[in-house]
Enzyme design. Structure first.
Site, PDB file in Angstrom:
ATOM      1  N   LYS A  73      10.794 -15.802   7.715  1.00  0.00           N
ATOM      2  CA  LYS A  73      10.327 -14.520   8.283  1.00  0.00           C
ATOM      3  C   LYS A  73      11.479 -13.516   8.271  1.00  0.00           C
ATOM      4  O   LYS A  73      11.307 -12.347   7.933  1.00  0.00           O
ATOM      5  CB  LYS A  73       9.834 -14.724   9.715  1.00  0.00           C
ATOM      6  CG  LYS A  73       8.490 -15.448   9.827  1.00  0.00           C
ATOM      7  CD  LYS A  73       8.022 -15.486  11.286  1.00  0.00           C
ATOM      8  CE  LYS A  73       6.691 -16.196  11.435  1.00  0.00           C
ATOM      9  NZ  LYS A  73       6.190 -16.273  12.782  1.00  0.00           N
TER      10      LYS A  73
ATOM     11  N   HIS B 282     -12.613 -38.700  -6.585  1.00  0.00           N
ATOM     12  CA  HIS B 282     -12.696 -38.386  -8.015  1.00  0.00           C
ATOM     13  C   HIS B 282     -11.533 -37.504  -8.442  1.00  0.00           C
ATOM     14  O   HIS B 282     -11.604 -36.821  -9.455  1.00  0.00           O
ATOM     15  CB  HIS B 282     -14.048 -37.727  -8.315  1.00  0.00           C
ATOM     16  CG  HIS B 282     -15.192 -38.601  -7.890  1.00  0.00           C
ATOM     17  ND1 HIS B 282     -15.773 -39.532  -8.728  1.00  0.00           N
ATOM     18  CD2 HIS B 282     -15.817 -38.743  -6.682  1.00  0.00           C
ATOM     19  CE1 HIS B 282     -16.719 -40.185  -8.073  1.00  0.00           C
ATOM     20  NE2 HIS B 282     -16.764 -39.720  -6.817  1.00  0.00           N
TER      21      HIS B 282
ATOM     22  N   GLU C 170       5.339 -28.966  10.328  1.00  0.00           N
ATOM     23  CA  GLU C 170       6.262 -28.061  11.036  1.00  0.00           C
ATOM     24  C   GLU C 170       6.934 -28.743  12.217  1.00  0.00           C
ATOM     25  O   GLU C 170       8.045 -28.397  12.589  1.00  0.00           O
ATOM     26  CB  GLU C 170       5.507 -26.818  11.541  1.00  0.00           C
ATOM     27  CG  GLU C 170       5.407 -25.733  10.492  1.00  0.00           C
ATOM     28  CD  GLU C 170       4.967 -24.384  11.041  1.00  0.00           C
ATOM     29  OE1 GLU C 170       4.712 -23.506  10.214  1.00  0.00           O
ATOM     30  OE2 GLU C 170       4.855 -24.192  12.270  1.00  0.00           O
TER      31      GLU C 170
HETATM   32  O1  PA5 Z   1       3.186 -22.936  14.364  1.00  0.00           O
HETATM   33  C1  PA5 Z   1       3.892 -21.963  14.288  1.00  0.00           C
HETATM   34  O2  PA5 Z   1       4.736 -21.680  15.171  1.00  0.00           O
HETATM   35  C2  PA5 Z   1       3.794 -20.985  13.122  1.00  0.00           C
HETATM   36  O3  PA5 Z   1       2.982 -21.498  12.111  1.00  0.00           O
HETATM   37  C3  PA5 Z   1       3.210 -19.670  13.618  1.00  0.00           C
HETATM   38  O4  PA5 Z   1       1.962 -19.910  14.195  1.00  0.00           O
HETATM   39  C4  PA5 Z   1       3.044 -18.663  12.476  1.00  0.00           C
HETATM   40  O5  PA5 Z   1       4.279 -18.442  11.860  1.00  0.00           O
HETATM   41  C5  PA5 Z   1       2.492 -17.352  13.009  1.00  0.00           C
HETATM   42  O6  PA5 Z   1       3.305 -16.878  14.034  1.00  0.00           O
HETATM   43  P1  PA5 Z   1       2.767 -15.814  15.066  1.00  0.00           P
HETATM   44  O7  PA5 Z   1       1.695 -16.422  15.859  1.00  0.00           O
HETATM   45  O8  PA5 Z   1       3.954 -15.446  15.890  1.00  0.00           O
HETATM   46  O9  PA5 Z   1       2.254 -14.658  14.266  1.00  0.00           O
END
Ligand code: PA5
Length: 466
Positions: free
Chosen positions: A455, A341, A312
């Site tokens: 989202k 394996h 990310e």
């Molecule tokens: O790292 C990130 O920003 C995302 O993976 C969020 O943690 C994930 O989308 C969940 O978001 P939130 O904490 O707002 O529910």
């Protein structure tokens, strides 16, 4: 050995091929990433490292000045006051049999990594007498069968729920929360709110409003700390503390690594070296995949946590100037010895498009000896007298040698033993490494427009479908 920096023409000392952390126990050995070990086509030349030194130093300077302005609060988390986290975790431990964490992505992976690394591997199914505190489950999906399965193994009247969402508005987490809230109301009646602890952003978001209207206990995820950088906030620390893990020691480990990662000398800064090596391997040697391979069950979910952090943070369409670059190295988790394996054949003989980072544990907590037996059968008798720890580490070494012989770049992080301090160090270092890698790629490692688009589309899809 010395090398000439291609950027400045100035003589700079060559980075040591083996990076030893003298005071702190992690040892990082990257010699098998280098051309000396695997040749110049796939291995990195010292001059290639030297040519990035100036840029990496600039990134470090910028990071430290942004930190001083309060713009990188994740770096200061190791120094936070954790009294409230410990206080609520004690209260929950005294009052409930189970804790269920509801969260997803960065709001779940940190807790999973810490619990898996630092609690008993079968903690939740230990007999009650052997487990002092509540069982802790992390539910990070919206699979109805799994959710029902979880409800089957807990008694909701004896369970606390930690709803974790930074934005307070993530569909998966809120859906699970709505179901649990309704069931709590039915099962408990008055006082059902005492079963919920909301971990969320300090001001905005639907969960923050609901928590204050309905009177839940709350823990804050500080503003400016994104999900994947939140392991040292209550997101990771609260569930760990409920499980009895020493979260103060985790932060002490992170503090000592903070000092290492603030080192101006690139060759003494493990996060900078990790970032530079991966950046060169990715952009100059065609290594588009980064495999993290712990030879330790406890560190398996650290690799999952790292996959999210690396993916990310670095997987971006545009650079800081808005130019389309579609960059990023695909992270993959493999588990030693299990995946020897399964994946290893591909890693040794398939496309040479990967870097492998081994996580090796020098001393396991338990030493279990393999009995000497069947002395007349050579293919089994050689195992006798060795410990399981020796066997798994011999397999790690053998894999490393095989990969190196096949000219596959690999590095090794050795953790003398798994404890809260060393895990705190490891997680802190990997976060800083990711930020520096983001700087080298000229991208913003802190945003996630792709995730947000997903989202938004889910939201629109459900709204239009009614
Ligand atoms: O790292 C990130 O920003 C995302 O993976 C969020 O943690 C994930 O989308 C969940 O978001 P939130 O904490 O707002 O529910």
């Amino acid at each position: 050995m010395r090398l000439i920096s291609a950027v400045s023409g100035v003589q700079i000392p060559a980075p040591p091929p083996v990076y030893f952390m003298i005071k702190d126990p992690l040892i990082i050995d990257y010699k098998n990433m280098l051309a000396d070990s695997i040749g110049p086509k796939h291995g990195i030349l010292l001059k290639e490292i030297g040519s990035l030194k100036k840029k990496a130093s600039g990134i470090l300077r910028k990071t430290s000045s942004e930190r001083a302005k309060g713009k990188l609060p994740f770096l200061d988390l190791p120094y936070q006051d954790i009294k409230k986290i410990i206080g609520i975790s004690e209260e929950i431990s005294d009052s409930f049999d189970d804790l269920v964490v509801l969260g997803i992505g960065g709001s779940a992976l940190g807790a999973i990594a810490l619990l898996n690394a630092l609690a008993h591997p079968y903690r939740n199914i230990l007999p009650k007498g052997l487990r002092r505190r509540p069982r802790v489950f992390v539910y990070d999906n919206i699979d109805p069968d799994q959710f029902k399965g979880l409800l089957d193994v807990i008694d909701i009247t004896r369970t606390a729920f930690n709803v974790v969402t930074k934005s307070g508005e993530t569909a998966e987490t809120l859906a699970s929360f709505l179901i649990i809230r309704e069931r709590l109301k039915k099962a408990i009646g008055a006082g059902w709110q005492e079963h919920i602890i909301a971990t969320t952003g300090p001001q905005k978001g639907a969960l923050r409003k609901i928590a204050s209207d309905e009177g839940y206990m709350t823990l804050d995820i500080p503003s400016g700390v994104g999900g994947r950088f939140s392991v040292f906030t209550p997101v990771g620390l609260f569930p760990a503390s409920v499980a009895g893990i020493d979260i103060e020691a985790i932060l002490a480990g992170a503090q000592s690594m903070d000092k290492r990662c603030s080192q101006k000398k690139i060759e003494e800064n493990p996060a900078s070296m990790g970032a530079i090596l991966h950046y060169i391997a990715n952009t100059k040697k065609g290594k588009n995949i980064s495999v993290m391979m712990p030879y330790s069950h406890a560190l398996e979910r650290v690799a999952d946590w790292f996959c999210q952090l690396w993916a990310e943070s670095l997987g971006k369409r545009v650079d800081l100037k808005g130019k389309v670059i579609n960059t990023g190295q695909t992270p993959v988790k493999a588990l030693g010895a299990t995946d020897q394996h399964s994946q290893l054949q591909l890693y040794i003989e398939g496309p040479n498009d990967k870097t492998i980072t081994f996580l090796r544990v020098e001393r396991f907590t338990e030493e279990i000896e393999i009995p000497r037996d069947f002395e007349d059968l050579e293919k089994i008798s050689y195992l006798g007298g060795h410990s399981l720890g020796e066997l798994i580490n011999a397999e790690q070494k053998a894999t490393e040698i095989a990969l190196t012989k096949a000219k596959r770049p690999n590095m090794r992080i050795t953790i003398p033993e798994i404890n809260p301090n060393t895990v705190g160090q490891l997680l802190f270092m990997l976060q800083v490494q990711t930020v520096i890698a983001g700087g080298l790629h000229n991208i913003n490692p802190f945003d996630q427009p792709g995730v947000e688009e997903g989202k938004r589309l889910t939201y629109e899809f459900l709204i239009t479908k009614g």
